[in-house]
Design a protein around this motif. Structure first.
Motif, short mmCIF file in Angstrom:
data_model
loop_
_atom_site.label_atom_id
_atom_site.label_comp_id
_atom_site.label_asym_id
_atom_site.label_seq_id
_atom_site.Cartn_x
_atom_site.Cartn_y
_atom_site.Cartn_z
N ALA A 199 -5.26 -7.92 -6.69
CA ALA A 199 -4.73 -6.80 -7.46
C ALA A 199 -4.35 -5.67 -6.52
N TYR A 200 -3.16 -5.09 -6.72
CA TYR A 200 -2.73 -3.98 -5.88
C TYR A 200 -3.25 -2.68 -6.46
N GLY A 204 -7.86 3.71 -17.38
CA GLY A 204 -7.42 2.34 -17.15
C GLY A 204 -6.30 1.98 -18.11
N ILE A 205 -5.31 1.21 -17.62
CA ILE A 205 -4.18 0.82 -18.48
C ILE A 205 -4.64 -0.28 -19.43
N GLN A 228 -3.10 6.05 -12.47
CA GLN A 228 -2.90 6.46 -11.08
C GLN A 228 -4.07 5.94 -10.24
N ASP A 229 -3.75 5.01 -9.34
CA ASP A 229 -4.78 4.29 -8.59
C ASP A 229 -5.75 5.24 -7.88
N ILE A 250 1.35 5.56 9.37
CA ILE A 250 0.80 6.72 10.07
C ILE A 250 0.65 6.32 11.53
N ASP A 251 1.40 6.99 12.39
CA ASP A 251 1.41 6.64 13.82
C ASP A 251 1.61 5.13 14.00
N ASP A 252 2.59 4.58 13.29
CA ASP A 252 2.99 3.17 13.39
C ASP A 252 1.98 2.17 12.83
N GLU A 253 0.94 2.65 12.15
CA GLU A 253 -0.04 1.73 11.54
C GLU A 253 0.07 1.83 10.02
N TYR A 254 -0.12 0.70 9.35
CA TYR A 254 -0.15 0.72 7.89
C TYR A 254 -1.59 0.64 7.41
N TYR A 255 -1.89 1.35 6.34
CA TYR A 255 -3.22 1.33 5.75
C TYR A 255 -3.09 0.92 4.28
N SER A 256 -3.93 -0.03 3.87
CA SER A 256 -3.72 -0.72 2.59
C SER A 256 -4.02 0.10 1.34
N ASN A 257 -4.94 1.05 1.43
CA ASN A 257 -5.35 1.75 0.22
C ASN A 257 -4.49 2.98 -0.06
N ASN A 258 -4.18 3.20 -1.34
CA ASN A 258 -3.47 4.42 -1.74
C ASN A 258 -4.45 5.58 -1.77
N MET A 259 -3.94 6.77 -1.39
CA MET A 259 -4.75 7.98 -1.55
C MET A 259 -4.26 8.68 -2.81
#
Lengths: 137, 423
Positions: free
Chosen positions: B168-169, B184-185, B176-177, A87-96
């Motif tokens: 852990a990723y 939980g799997i 689905q994270d 996002i705007d050249d930055e990476y963010y570690s957590n998934n939404m």
């Protein structure tokens, strides 16, 4: 304790309603409703001031996604976002995670709130627009 | 020690006249002159301790190591060419290397570092300078990096083994994270290649999973870890899970979401399992509780085979640095005790917590008393609401040859040196 929290929630809801009334912002009631959706589903990660968490969760302040085309932004709510997307050249570690369980009106409200808060100024999103974008998925 | 204080006093007058010397590495890094700072670089410390910022604006300064001659190596979390490692030597900062990452340890005549997928080592000369900055030995390669919990923090024992965190990723191994309602799997597959500490040899190149050993499992993510030489054992600080209130409001209220689960320190033996993702540790009930993704409700116990923590801290404070203090400069109570750098929380609501360095007194490899805040006010703001407001966040810890404690900050890249001067 529960009573205090409930009273607090009721009070702050009332206050934010009043604030929305007196300020008369764009789509006032949508913004007020959107604030409540934001507090319930978005605030923990994106923070009370929309500043996100450095390197983990993206900010919602004047980013390309927030101010940009509505379909892409609505899709972020519906499908979530993977940490591998910059996002705007930055990476963010957590998934939404996807928030497709929100109703069209709730998504419209929260996006209208975000696009007119935290220093942002962008057009309101309507429930009809969300419905049309959701239908394409 | 008294002479040093007197000297520092004289020098501080001289600083009024002197100008900060600028590092000549072409950016805005600044080296502070080595003199006393009456403001302790903005930190709040116990009586008798002093702090100074020895460098500023290095970038996102992660872990740190100090050589026996006092040079300071700092791992910078950046992919900018030539900026991966900063070396502070006197009034000069130099940088080298091109890879993001966190790990940074000196052991014997080697500097060990990590990217988010690999472990390297650089040979040092008799002045503990890196001999060949462009050609490190690649010790470990191909470690999983899916952005979340990607830091490959590391430490070494005294028998030629290196211990690497593979986080852990995922938050809690859901289908689905982080999605509300996602289960939980069963038999969480993430544990096969992550969520643990892997052991490799410190002197062998191009090792990967097959060459290493999963030393300990069920650890969601570890950034702070250190080898305790007093009892010859690995200690780690786990980053506890998120989202109990957000995803399970039927079992947890906002207050419980803020206070659960505990951030835990574990003393590890080979084969230990700390229980992630199936359980978390509740620091108020002092129990291992079944995770709600796996049928828990905030009360059901779980993890019969999982180890208990050595000590539990308040939730979400993000422990990023762990150091057992073996120096002689600090008062006796600090000897062999643990310093923990808490980066500071983001997923509490209505006020964040952490942003300090804590101390835990130890004897014979066990905590002997309650933990306490050692160095505070890194954030530089009252009642911090979001981590973006923090001016500094403590991350890495190291001990200098004279027993001073070094702390990094990964917001602006300040390096703090904390010393004890008596009452």
């Amino acid at each position: 304790m529960k009573k205090i929290i409930l009273t607090g929630v009721a009070l702050s809801a009332a206050l934010s309603f009043l604030a929305a009334q007196t300020k008369k912002p764009v789509a006032g009631s949508s913004v007020a409703r959107g604030k409540k959706v934001y507090e319930q589903y978005c605030l923990t990660c994106h923070q009370v001031d929309g500043s996100g968490v450095p390197h983990l969760n993206p900010p919602l302040i004047k980013t390309t996604f927030v101010l940009g085309e509505k379909p892409a932004l609505v899709q972020v709510i519906l499908k979530g976002m993977q940490s591998s997307v910059p996002i705007d050249d930055e990476y963010y570690s957590n998934n939404m995670p996807p928030h497709n369980f929100l109703k069209d009106q709730e998504i419209a409200d929260v996006l209208t709130y975000v696009r007119n808060n935290f220093g942002n100024k962008a057009g309101a999103v309507t429930a009809a627009e969300v419905k049309a974008i959701r239908a394409k998925n | 020690m008294k002479t040093r204080i007197a000297l520092l006093g004289c020098l501080s007058v001289m600083t009024l006249l002197s100008v900060q010397s600028r590092a000549n590495n072409g950016d805005s890094s600044v080296i502070r002159p080595m003199v006393a700072d009456p403001a302790n670089a903005g930190l709040k410390l116990p009586t008798g301790f002093k702090a100074q910022a020895i460098a500023e604006n290095l970038g996102a300064a992660r872990h740190i190591a100090v050589t026996p001659l006092g040079d300071v190596y700092v791992k910078i979390q950046t992919s900018k060419p030539g900026k991966a490692i900063a070396v502070i030597h006197g009034n000069e900062v130099k940088t080298f290397g091109t890879y993001r990452g966190t790990g940074m340890v000196i052991k014997g005549n080697y500097l060990y570092t990590s990217s988010d997928e690999e472990v390297y080592r650089y040979a040092l000369n008799d002045k503990f300078e890196v001999i060949n900055p462009d050609q490190p030995e690649k010790l470990v390669t191909g470690l999983i990096n899916r952005h979340q919990h990607e830091a490959k923090a590391l430490t070494l024992d005294n028998e030629g083994n290196i211990y690497v965190n593979i986080g852990a990723y995922s938050n809690s191994c859901q289908v689905q994270d982080r999605a509300k309602g996602s289960k939980g799997i069963e038999g969480c597959p993430i544990r096969d290649s992550a969520a643990g500490i892997w052991q490799f040899r410190a002197d062998k190149q191009n090792q990967t999973y097959g060459d290493g050993t999963r030393y300990a499992s069920g650890l969601r993510n570890v950034v702070g870890l250190d080898w305790n030489t007093a009892d010859n054992q690995l200690f780690v600080m786990q980053h506890g899970r998120d989202g109990l209130f957000d995803m399970f409001p039927e079992y947890y209220n906002l207050q419980q979401g803020n206070e659960l689960p505990a951030e835990c320190m574990y003393a590890l033996k080979k084969g230990d399992d700390a229980g992630w993702p199936y359980i978390y540790y509740d620091g108020e009930q002092h129990k291992k509780i079944l995770a709600p993704e796996y049928g828990g409700d905030g009360k059901k116990k779980g993890g019969e085979n999982a180890i208990d923590p050595a000590i539990a801290f308040p939730a979400h404070m993000a422990p990023n640095g762990l150091l057992f203090y073996t120096g002689n400069q600090f008062p006796a109570k600090y000897k062999n005790g643990a310093f923990v750098a808490f980066h500071g929380s983001w997923n509490r609501q209505k006020g964040q917590k952490g942003y300090f360095v804590a101390f835990v007194p130890f004897k014979d490899g066990k905590p002997t008393g309650k933990w306490e805040i050692f160095a505070d006010d890194f954030a530089g703001v009252e009642n911090i609401q979001s981590p973006g407001q923090a001016k500094h966040r403590p991350c890495g810890l190291a001990q200098g040859p004279d027993g001073s404690l070094y702390v990094t900050d990964d917001v602006k890249g300040t390096v703090y040196k904390i010393t004890y001067g008596g009452k």
